[in-house]
Write an enzyme that holds these catalytic residues in place. Structure first.
Site, PDB file in Angstrom:
ATOM      1  CD  GLU A  25     -40.818  20.915   2.145  1.00 32.07           C
ATOM      2  OE1 GLU A  25     -39.714  20.668   1.183  1.00 32.07           O
ATOM      3  OE2 GLU A  25     -41.442  20.073   2.730  1.00 32.07           O
ATOM      4  CE  LYS A  86     -35.260  15.163  -2.162  1.00 35.06           C
ATOM      5  NZ  LYS A  86     -35.848  13.686  -2.424  1.00 35.06           N
ATOM      6  CB  VAL A 106     -38.519  18.281   5.737  1.00 38.79           C
ATOM      7  CG1 VAL A 106     -38.563  18.088   7.310  1.00 38.79           C
ATOM      8  CG2 VAL A 106     -39.820  18.281   5.298  1.00 38.79           C
ATOM      9  CG  ASP A 138     -34.785   5.387   0.129  1.00 41.45           C
ATOM     10  OD1 ASP A 138     -34.387   6.518   0.823  1.00 41.45           O
ATOM     11  OD2 ASP A 138     -35.370   5.553  -0.875  1.00 41.45           O
ATOM     12  CB  SER A 140     -36.422  10.692   4.395  1.00 39.08           C
ATOM     13  OG  SER A 140     -35.996  12.208   4.353  1.00 39.08           O
ATOM     14  CB  ALA A 141     -31.397  13.102   5.350  1.00 38.25           C
ATOM     15  CG  ASP A 142     -37.023  14.907   5.636  1.00 40.15           C
ATOM     16  OD1 ASP A 142     -36.086  15.745   5.289  1.00 40.15           O
ATOM     17  OD2 ASP A 142     -38.090  14.999   4.858  1.00 40.15           O
ATOM     18  CE  LYS A 159     -47.910  12.420  -1.198  1.00 37.07           C
ATOM     19  NZ  LYS A 159     -46.762  13.476  -1.296  1.00 37.07           N
TER      20      LYS A 159
HETATM   21  N1  PSU Z   1     -43.276  14.234   0.889  1.00 32.30           N
HETATM   22  C1  PSU Z   1     -44.209  14.946   0.585  1.00 32.30           C
HETATM   23  N2  PSU Z   1     -44.174  15.992  -0.389  1.00 32.30           N
HETATM   24  C2  PSU Z   1     -42.701  16.297  -0.742  1.00 32.30           C
HETATM   25  C3  PSU Z   1     -41.650  15.722  -0.063  1.00 32.30           C
HETATM   26  C4  PSU Z   1     -41.861  14.729   0.811  1.00 32.30           C
HETATM   27  O1  PSU Z   1     -45.393  14.509   0.670  1.00 32.30           O
HETATM   28  O2  PSU Z   1     -42.325  17.545  -1.265  1.00 32.30           O
HETATM   29  C5  PSU Z   1     -40.218  16.272   0.211  1.00 32.30           C
HETATM   30  C6  PSU Z   1     -40.022  17.244   1.264  1.00 32.30           C
HETATM   31  O3  PSU Z   1     -38.935  18.254   0.625  1.00 32.30           O
HETATM   32  C7  PSU Z   1     -39.068  16.146   2.195  1.00 32.30           C
HETATM   33  C8  PSU Z   1     -38.331  15.427   0.825  1.00 32.30           C
HETATM   34  O4  PSU Z   1     -38.218  16.557   2.857  1.00 32.30           O
HETATM   35  O5  PSU Z   1     -39.375  15.162  -0.198  1.00 32.30           O
HETATM   36  C9  PSU Z   1     -37.723  13.999   1.349  1.00 32.30           C
HETATM   37  O6  PSU Z   1     -37.110  13.600   0.441  1.00 32.30           O
HETATM   38  P1  PSU Z   1     -36.306  12.260   0.572  1.00 32.30           P
HETATM   39  O7  PSU Z   1     -37.088  11.109   0.711  1.00 32.30           O
HETATM   40  O8  PSU Z   1     -35.374  12.073  -0.577  1.00 32.30           O
HETATM   41  O9  PSU Z   1     -35.332  12.707   1.932  1.00 32.30           O
HETATM   42 MN    MN Z   2     -34.089   8.572   0.077  1.00 34.35          MN
END
Ligand code: PSU
Ligand code: MN
Length: 303
Positions: A25, A86, A106, A138, A140-142, A159
């Site tokens: 990524e 992003k 991701v 909140d 994540s879309a992941d 994390k």
């Molecule tokens: N967690 C990490 N390092 C990162 C990310 C997450 O420890 O760089 C990044 C990844 O690209 C992940 C994104 O897909 O943050 C998730 O962001 P969000 O929570 O806004 O979906």
């Molecule tokens: Mn988010």
């Protein structure tokens, strides 16, 4: 092939030669680490994948195209241009149409990898259910992407800026296998363990490849999380990192950080508050995931 997808020569040749490929990524480069360590790490990680018998495909959006495999100049541009977007699933069309530079999360990297026929993806950590999500929503879309898109993501867990327990619940509901690689418990990114047991453990890349092949050959769509703990010598002390995460979260709240800014803000704060020791750990775990990702891609390619 789709005119909106452009392959580097190295990746193009790997596809034609049916060689194992590992997707990488780019949000981790643009938003997850500072310059110049981000670009240096990206180069080292690509080389680790080559040294372990696979071909790296770092993914980003540039010039109105999805790039599968980046040149030296493109990596530099991504790591050292202010205002890189992003890009998660919702943002892809917009960033392509407006020809901005987009770093894929991701979720977005999984989408692009699947379009390119790449089954294995290595990164640092996945997004998940944030602490307090019962009021902020909140998530994540992941996680939704892991449910829908057929790519295995090798990572060091999630994390503890996230609620690891709720993240695992969400993945269970969505039918996403979370497979411990040489571990029985969910790793917590900077530390090798958390209080959450996993239901399945594999000890070799060959076994992992067989598990994925069985799932996908049956037509069971969706991805998988391969939870690979940080190497012991680079793990941080649990109470140290937890105190820092708590402080980072307080500061995020005080600064009214919301939406897509939350994760980059917390990552940046943690790095600042640990005076860089979290960055060293982060780099080392990504390198380890790249090695395991390459071994998995090689094993899967043989089946
Ligand atoms: N967690 C990490 N390092 C990162 C990310 C997450 O420890 O760089 C990044 C990844 O690209 C992940 C994104 O897909 O943050 C998730 O962001 P969000 O929570 O806004 O979906
Ligand atoms: Mn988010």
């Amino acid at each position: 092939m789709n005119a909106m997808i452009s392959y580097s020569t190295e990746v193009q040749q790997a596809i034609e030669g049916k060689k194992p490929i590992v997707a990488l990524e780019s949000t981790i480069i643009s938003h997850g680490m500072p310059y110049p360590q981000n670009v240096e790490t990206a180069r080292i990680v690509e080389q680790i994948i080559r040294d372990n018998g696979a071909v790296p495909a770092t993914i980003a959006i540039m010039d109105g195209k999805i790039k599968i495999g980046l040149s030296e100049e493109e990596l530099e541009l991504l790591g050292n241009t202010p205002g890189v977007s992003k890009v998660s699933r919702r943002d892809i069309g917009q960033v392509i149409a407006t020809k901005k530079i987009g770093a894929t999360t991701v979720a977005a990297t999984m989408i692009c990898a699947e379009l390119a026929g790449i089954r294995v993806f290595a990164t640092g950590g996945i997004g998940g259910v944030h602490r307090g999500a019962e009021t902020t929503m909140d998530i994540s879309a992941d996680l939704e992407e892991l449910s829908n898109t057929g790519v295995a993501v090798v990572c060091a867990g999630a994390k503890s800026i996230l609620d690891i327990g709720l993240t695992l619940e969400y993945l269970e509901t969505k039918g996403v296998p979370v497979i411990g690689y040489q571990t029985d418990v969910m790793p917590a990114f900077y530390t090798r363990s958390s209080s959450f047991d996993l239901t399945f453990r594999t000890d070799s890349a060959e076994e992992l490849a067989k598990v994925l092949k069985a799932k996908w050959d049956l037509g069971i769509d969706g991805g998988a999380v391969i939870a690979n703990p940080i190497p012991a010598q680079h793990a941080l002390e649990e109470s140290f990192i937890n105190d820092i995460i708590a402080q980072a979260m307080t500061e995020a709240k005080e600064n009214n950080i919301s939406g897509k800014e939350v994760t980059p803000f917390l990552l940046g704060k943690v790095k600042e508050l640990t005076k860089g020791s979290s960055l060293v750990a982060n780099i080392e775990l990504v390198k380890h995931n790249a090695k395991v990702g390459a071994e998995l891609a090689v094993a899967y390619n043989k089946l």
